[in-house]
Scaffold this active site. Structure first.
Site, PDB file in Angstrom:
ATOM      1  N   HIS A 149       0.803  -1.027   0.049  1.00 22.62           N
ATOM      2  CA  HIS A 149      -0.003   0.068  -0.012  1.00 22.62           C
ATOM      3  C   HIS A 149       0.685   1.378   0.073  1.00 22.62           C
ATOM      4  O   HIS A 149       0.448   2.375   0.407  1.00 22.62           O
ATOM      5  CB  HIS A 149      -0.802  -0.109   1.245  1.00 22.62           C
ATOM      6  CG  HIS A 149      -1.556  -1.203   1.271  1.00 22.62           C
ATOM      7  ND1 HIS A 149      -1.194  -2.186   2.235  1.00 22.62           N
ATOM      8  CD2 HIS A 149      -2.806  -1.881   0.842  1.00 22.62           C
ATOM      9  CE1 HIS A 149      -1.788  -3.475   2.170  1.00 22.62           C
ATOM     10  NE2 HIS A 149      -2.794  -3.227   1.368  1.00 22.62           N
TER      11      HIS A 149
HETATM   12  S1  FES Z   1       1.965  -0.445   2.965  1.00 26.47           S
HETATM   13 FE1  FES Z   1       0.249  -1.788   3.694  1.00 26.47          FE
HETATM   14  S2  FES Z   1       1.420  -3.603   4.285  1.00 26.47           S
HETATM   15 FE2  FES Z   1       2.791  -2.450   3.793  1.00 26.47          FE
END
Ligand code: FES
Ligand code: HEM
Lengths: 184, 423
Positions: A149
């Protein structure tokens, strides 16, 4: 105790306090017993003794050249061991704490400046960030980048950008010699 | 039943909302609340409820064991040892499962004995009885396959001997055994399928228990006098009278169970099962678990392979037709002066068979097992059919209440009368 109870003959459905007392104590006793019996059935799902016994990992640092990193397993999780360059150390130490989401000085995160040892699990939702291999995307801060993410970590493994709330955690470890550490 | 919302008697709005759409509360109230139950039960009537609790314990502990157990010949034994040493409270849960199997058979044997003594298998409860025998057979299959799982010496050789029973079947026997094994000996494929079935069968048992109880709630319970209740004065609502009586029995059961688990967890087991399975060496004296010994004795009593197997399975199968072998209209042995002693002797005889099964198949024990086998079958096939014609039963009481409330007649007024009107 029960001598104030209305006599049993007066109503069709006796409501003596003696009976209430017995009911309550019996039920309470059964509830305590049931709870005590439930505990082994819950606790059996916690880590077993052999799992706990496997909870330390020795790492030989000698083969890791400056600028390189290796990943080892500790308790089923990846641990990043990075041999940092002077430039990386300097970059990490130059950042003012006010710029950090989870303020921590680089000195607090290492025992010896050139060795950064941390758990390689993104503090957002548990993916393993990229950045261990020279060809990996290291993110905007030249440290680690979590592709899940989009969390960016710096050369001290601190969170700088993205949804992760905190820095990559440091596991307990100790130097057994100049070239040996024991994690856990 | 008419289509449309159920007319629920419950006041609580949430319960009522559910009950009108799905009357499970009404059902529970009817089957376990007000259910009219003969007022003269003795403690033998605890054992059905105990069996149900025991089944729940087996499933709860079994599901936990399955979380830590590995069904593979290379890992099964070690995984069970790991349960004993490393898994938190694993020793407790495994000992509960192991001794729970023994408790289950104790409870079910008493339950069956109760049915035989008080004639519960007779008209109109034949199907109820047959479902019980089905449960008993499923339990034996489950326990047998469970005993194979720890993959000790007794597991392995027990599995070998019992599966080889099927080789006695003419012509197709050997193919059946190969099919059971999934190979040419008891090996990894056998272990894997036994684990799968050992997990499945208890839930099949739950299903048959449901039918068993459903059938019971059609005919109603038998009772120590073996005569049907004639009206409300002969019954009590199940709750609170028998929920309490069952709870008392449950406490005693728990004490016995706990004593076994904590003080003698391996008393009923066999030490050889703590030696890992070795397909090259058979233990000197192989015996099944204690609850199979009587049938094992029957198997060994016959000096012929097929004959032994047939009699052993026959010893259980004969229970299916018991309702038609015993045609005496009197249920309870209390009123059958001869059958009572024939049955008590049968009980002792069953214990003798169990003991004979635990002894090496040589010398006097062969003779004892043969005589006991003969009596086992004679009771069912000769004595009961004959007594139905020849025996003169004692006079039966007029009703349950007249027998148990000295002086007879209607109930005294007071506390107990009110719930009874509902029944
Ligand atoms: S940014 Fe969501 S798990 Fe690493
Ligand atoms: C009718 C109910 C059951 C009976 C009579 C029964 C019986 C047995 C027996 C006799 C053993 C061997 C114990 C030993 O010597 O170690 C065993 C083992 C085992 N059972 Fe069951 N069982 C039942 C239900 C279940 C259920 C529902 C499960 C799983 C969901 C299960 C899982 C296991 C496992 C994993 C083992 C191997 C571990 C061990 O040996 O302790 N059992 N069972």
């Amino acid at each position: 105790m029960a001598d104030t109870a209305p006599s049993h003959g007066t109503t069709a459905e006796p409501e003596g306090t003696r009976r209430d007392f017995l009911k309550l104590t019996t039920t309470a006793f059964a509830a305590v017993g049931g709870g005590a019996l439930a505990w082994p059935f819950i606790h059996q799902m916690n880590p077993a003794q052999d799992v706990l016994a496997l909870a330390s990992t020795d790492v030989d640092l000698a083969p890791i050249a400056e600028g390189q990193a290796i990943t080892v397993m500790w308790r089923g999780k990846p641990v990043f061991v990075r041999h940092r360059t002077a430039a990386e150390i300097e970059a990490a130490r130059a950042v003012p704490l006010s710029e950090l989401k989870d303020p921590q000085r680089d000195e607090q995160r290492v025992q010896r400046p050139q060795w950064l040892v941390m758990i390689g699990v993104c503090t957002h939702l548990g993916c393993v960030p990229l950045g261990q291999k020279p060809t990996d995307n290291k993110g905007n801060y030249n440290g680690w980048f979590c592709p899940c993410h989009g969390s960016h970590y710096d050369t001290s493994g601190r969170i700088r950008l993205g949804p992760a709330p905190s820095n990559l955690p440091i596991p307990p470890y100790e130097f057994r010699s100049d070239t040996q550490i024991r994690i856990g | 039943m008419a289509i449309g919302l159920h007319d629920s008697p419950f006041k609580n709005p949430v319960i009522r909302w559910i009950d009108r759409r799905l009357p499970i509360f009404t059902m529970m109230q009817k089957e376990y609340g007000t259910f009219p139950t003969p007022r003269n039960f003795n403690y033998f009537w605890n054992f059905g409820a105990l069996a149900m609790v025991n089944l729940a314990i087996m499933i709860a502990t079994g599901i936990v064991l399955a979380m830590h157990y590995t069904p593979h010949v290379d890992h099964a034994f070690d995984s069970v040892e790991r349960i004993m040493r490393d898994v938190n409270y694993g020793w407790l849960i495994r000992y509960m499962h192991m001794n729970g199997a023994s408790m289950f058979f104790i409870v079910v044997y008493v339950h069956i004995w109760r049915g035989m003594y008080y004639g519960s298998y007779k008209e109109p409860r034949e199907l109820l009885w047959i479902l019980g025998v089905v449960i008993f057979i499923l339990m034996m299959a489950t326990a047998f396959m469970g005993y194979v799982l720890p993959w000790g010496q007794m597991s392995f050789w027990g599995a070998t001997v019992i599966t080889n029973l099927f080789s006695a079947i003419p012509f197709v026997g050997d193919s059946i055994v190969t099919w059971l094994w999934g190979g040419f000996s008891v090996d990894n494929p056998t272990l894997a399928r036994f684990f799968s079935l050992h997990y499945l069968l208890p839930f099949v048992i739950v299903g048959v228990v449901f039918l068993h109880v459903a059938a019971l709630h059609i005919t109603g319970s038998n009772n120590p006098l073996g005569i049907e209740p004639k009206g409300p004065q002969d019954t009590l609502p199940f709750h609170p009278y028998y929920t309490i009586k069952d709870s008392v029995g449950l406490v005693v059961y728990a004490i016995v169970f706990a004593a076994l688990v904590f003080f003698a967890p391996n008393f009923l087991g066999h030490p050889d099962n703590y030696i890992p399975a070795n397909p090259l060496v058979t233990p000197a004296h192989i015996v099944p678990e204690w609850y199979f010994l009587a049938f094992y004795a029957i198997l060994r009593a016959v000096p012929d392979k097929l004959g032994g197997v047939v009699l052993m399975f026959g010893a259980i199968a004969v229970l299916f037709v018991l309702p038609w072998l015993d045609r005496s209209p009197v249920r309870s042995m209390r009123f059958r002066p001869i059958a009572k002693w024939a049955f008590l002797l049968w009980t002792v005889n069953f214990v003798v068979l169990t003991y004979a099964g635990s002894q090496p198949a040589e010398g006097v024990w062969v003779t004892v097992a043969r005589i006991a086998t003969a009596y086992y079958f004679a009771y069912f096939l000769v004595i009961l059919p004959l007594l139905a014609r020849l025996e003169r039963p004692l006079p039966l009481p007029e009703s349950i209440s007249s027998a148990v409330l000295r002086g007879g007649g209607p109930l005294p007024a007071g506390a107990a009368a009110k719930p009874m009107e509902k029944a």
